[in-house]
Design a protein around this motif. Structure first.
Motif, PDB file in Angstrom:
ATOM      1  N   UNK A  49      -5.585  -7.024   8.848  1.00  0.00           N
ATOM      2  CA  UNK A  49      -4.528  -6.843   9.850  1.00  0.00           C
ATOM      3  C   UNK A  49      -4.376  -5.346  10.135  1.00  0.00           C
ATOM      4  N   UNK A  50      -4.833  -4.915  11.295  1.00  0.00           N
ATOM      5  CA  UNK A  50      -4.801  -3.495  11.626  1.00  0.00           C
ATOM      6  C   UNK A  50      -3.380  -2.971  11.795  1.00  0.00           C
ATOM      7  N   UNK A  51      -2.430  -3.861  12.031  1.00  0.00           N
ATOM      8  CA  UNK A  51      -1.037  -3.430  12.166  1.00  0.00           C
ATOM      9  C   UNK A  51      -0.407  -3.086  10.816  1.00  0.00           C
ATOM     10  N   UNK A  52      -1.004  -3.571   9.735  1.00  0.00           N
ATOM     11  CA  UNK A  52      -0.483  -3.266   8.393  1.00  0.00           C
ATOM     12  C   UNK A  52      -0.962  -1.891   7.974  1.00  0.00           C
ATOM     13  N   UNK A  53      -0.017  -1.026   7.638  1.00  0.00           N
ATOM     14  CA  UNK A  53      -0.370   0.329   7.181  1.00  0.00           C
ATOM     15  C   UNK A  53      -0.003   0.567   5.728  1.00  0.00           C
ATOM     16  N   UNK A  54       0.811  -0.306   5.136  1.00  0.00           N
ATOM     17  CA  UNK A  54       1.212  -0.137   3.743  1.00  0.00           C
ATOM     18  C   UNK A  54       1.500  -1.502   3.140  1.00  0.00           C
ATOM     19  N   UNK A  55       1.158  -1.666   1.860  1.00  0.00           N
ATOM     20  CA  UNK A  55       1.464  -2.882   1.110  1.00  0.00           C
ATOM     21  C   UNK A  55       2.638  -2.585   0.176  1.00  0.00           C
ATOM     22  N   UNK A  56       3.644  -3.436   0.217  1.00  0.00           N
ATOM     23  CA  UNK A  56       4.775  -3.348  -0.708  1.00  0.00           C
ATOM     24  C   UNK A  56       4.617  -4.476  -1.714  1.00  0.00           C
ATOM     25  N   UNK A  57       4.320  -4.124  -2.955  1.00  0.00           N
ATOM     26  CA  UNK A  57       4.063  -5.095  -4.011  1.00  0.00           C
ATOM     27  C   UNK A  57       5.303  -5.220  -4.882  1.00  0.00           C
ATOM     28  N   UNK A  58       5.797  -6.426  -5.078  1.00  0.00           N
ATOM     29  CA  UNK A  58       7.054  -6.630  -5.801  1.00  0.00           C
ATOM     30  C   UNK A  58       7.052  -7.979  -6.505  1.00  0.00           C
ATOM     31  N   UNK A  59       8.038  -8.195  -7.342  1.00  0.00           N
ATOM     32  CA  UNK A  59       8.173  -9.456  -8.048  1.00  0.00           C
ATOM     33  C   UNK A  59       9.450 -10.169  -7.648  1.00  0.00           C
ATOM     34  N   UNK A  60       9.400 -11.492  -7.615  1.00  0.00           N
ATOM     35  CA  UNK A  60      10.591 -12.286  -7.332  1.00  0.00           C
ATOM     36  C   UNK A  60      11.487 -12.329  -8.569  1.00  0.00           C
ATOM     37  N   UNK A  61      12.769 -12.470  -8.352  1.00  0.00           N
ATOM     38  CA  UNK A  61      13.693 -12.597  -9.475  1.00  0.00           C
ATOM     39  C   UNK A  61      13.998 -11.271 -10.130  1.00  0.00           C
ATOM     40  N   UNK A  62      14.116 -11.295 -11.446  1.00  0.00           N
ATOM     41  CA  UNK A  62      14.614 -10.142 -12.201  1.00  0.00           C
ATOM     42  C   UNK A  62      13.522  -9.212 -12.713  1.00  0.00           C
ATOM     43  N   UNK A  63      12.250  -9.578 -12.546  1.00  0.00           N
ATOM     44  CA  UNK A  63      11.164  -8.805 -13.146  1.00  0.00           C
ATOM     45  C   UNK A  63      10.045  -8.575 -12.149  1.00  0.00           C
ATOM     46  N   UNK A  64       9.269  -7.528 -12.429  1.00  0.00           N
ATOM     47  CA  UNK A  64       8.057  -7.271 -11.640  1.00  0.00           C
ATOM     48  C   UNK A  64       6.965  -8.217 -12.098  1.00  0.00           C
ATOM     49  N   UNK A  65       6.489  -8.056 -13.330  1.00  0.00           N
ATOM     50  CA  UNK A  65       5.443  -8.930 -13.859  1.00  0.00           C
ATOM     51  C   UNK A  65       5.307  -8.708 -15.354  1.00  0.00           C
ATOM     52  N   UNK A  66       5.356  -9.794 -16.124  1.00  0.00           N
ATOM     53  CA  UNK A  66       5.220  -9.710 -17.577  1.00  0.00           C
ATOM     54  C   UNK A  66       3.769  -9.749 -18.033  1.00  0.00           C
TER      55      UNK A  66
END
Length: 295
Positions: A49-66
């Protein structure tokens, strides 16, 4: 929300951003094989997707990733078959190496991606979750973040996929401390040692991520790609990206080690007691003993 016990990785693109959300909050977003595959598909979408210039990586809920789902750890190498006497064989080194190579290529995909990734870390960010955050260009942590490598207590003791990056970022002493002692740092210690760029109150995490993403999306598309390509070349010149070649080799060896009497074998204990109980046993085994006065 997650529709299966395997969790999901959700994707949403808008306003020049691709929001990639690890969605298994009931398991602190521990990554299943299904989620790893979906994560790579999300990065494929962002790349196309050429319109995407940045990825925001996150976790749902209370944590990023265990980290990696411990219920799958040890089983990912497949069945080693049986010998001529019908006895089970351990998976071969070639099978282990093939899997580990494929596994680290996921972090390499994020690390060398030609569009910046911003990780928004809240709560636990451990093991494979920390590797994901380290692979991103920028990391903003909430003040409740807890980051580290407790998986080293499974017997790895420094056989880390991204140890070159950690040595460069933290310095050799602190990198060895993080890995050898299987440390879990709070947000302020992570910031002081260079694991994250910024620490903000939990309530401000998403807003700060939006502010940084907005500054990135205003940059020219070609400039973003060329800047990341130049960064990748610098990392290669510094020898950092060599970790993607030797990382699988050392991890393969570390997961095929011999256990001596008196040593804690997580895989063996898990088969007897299950994941939760054996994890508590592991933490108790490695806990710092309380010294009595005069000792």
């Amino acid at each position: 929300m997650s529709t299966t016990t395997q969790g999901s990785v959700d994707y949403l693109a808008r306003d020049g951003r691709a929001y990639v959300t690890l969605n298994r909050p009931e398991k602190r977003n521990a990554m299943s094989q299904t989620m790893w595959e979906q994560l790579m598909l999300a990065y494929d979408k962002a790349e196309d997707d050429d319109d995407v210039r940045v990825v925001v990586l996150r976790g749902a809920g209370d944590d990023f990733c265990a980290g990696h789902d411990l219920a799958e750890v040890g089983n990912q190498y497949g069945d080693g078959g049986t010998d001529e006497h019908g006895r089970k064989r351990r998976p071969s080194q070639r099978a282990r190496l093939q899997y580990d190579k494929h596994y680290i290529e996921r972090f390499q995909r994020i690390f060398t991606f030609l569009k910046p990734s911003v990780a928004l870390v809240r709560g636990y960010c451990l093991g494979g979750g920390l590797y994901m955050a380290e692979s991103c260009d920028l990391v903003i942590a909430a003040d409740n973040a807890r980051m580290g490598h407790p998986e080293q207590k499974l017997g790895l003791s420094g056989a880390a996929y991204l140890d070159a990056w950690e040595i460069m970022t933290l310095g050799a002493r602190k990198a060895r401390e993080l890995l050898l002692l299987a440390e879990v740092w709070d947000a302020q210690e992570a910031r002081a040692n260079g694991l994250v760029n910024k620490v903000v109150p939990l309530a401000d995490l998403e807003a700060q991520g939006e502010a940084w993403a907005e500054r990135i999306v205003r940059l020219p598309r070609d400039g973003i790609a060329l800047g990341k390509a130049a960064t990748n070349m610098a990392m290669q010149a510094l020898g950092v990206t060599s970790q993607f070649a030797y990382g699988p080799v050392f991890h393969t060896l570390a997961t095929n080690m011999r256990w001596e009497p008196g040593e804690f074998n997580f895989m063996k204990e898990r088969s007897v007691s299950g994941v939760r109980a054996s994890t508590h046993q592991r933490e108790a085994f490695y806990a710092t003993p309380v010294r009595q006065e005069g000792e």
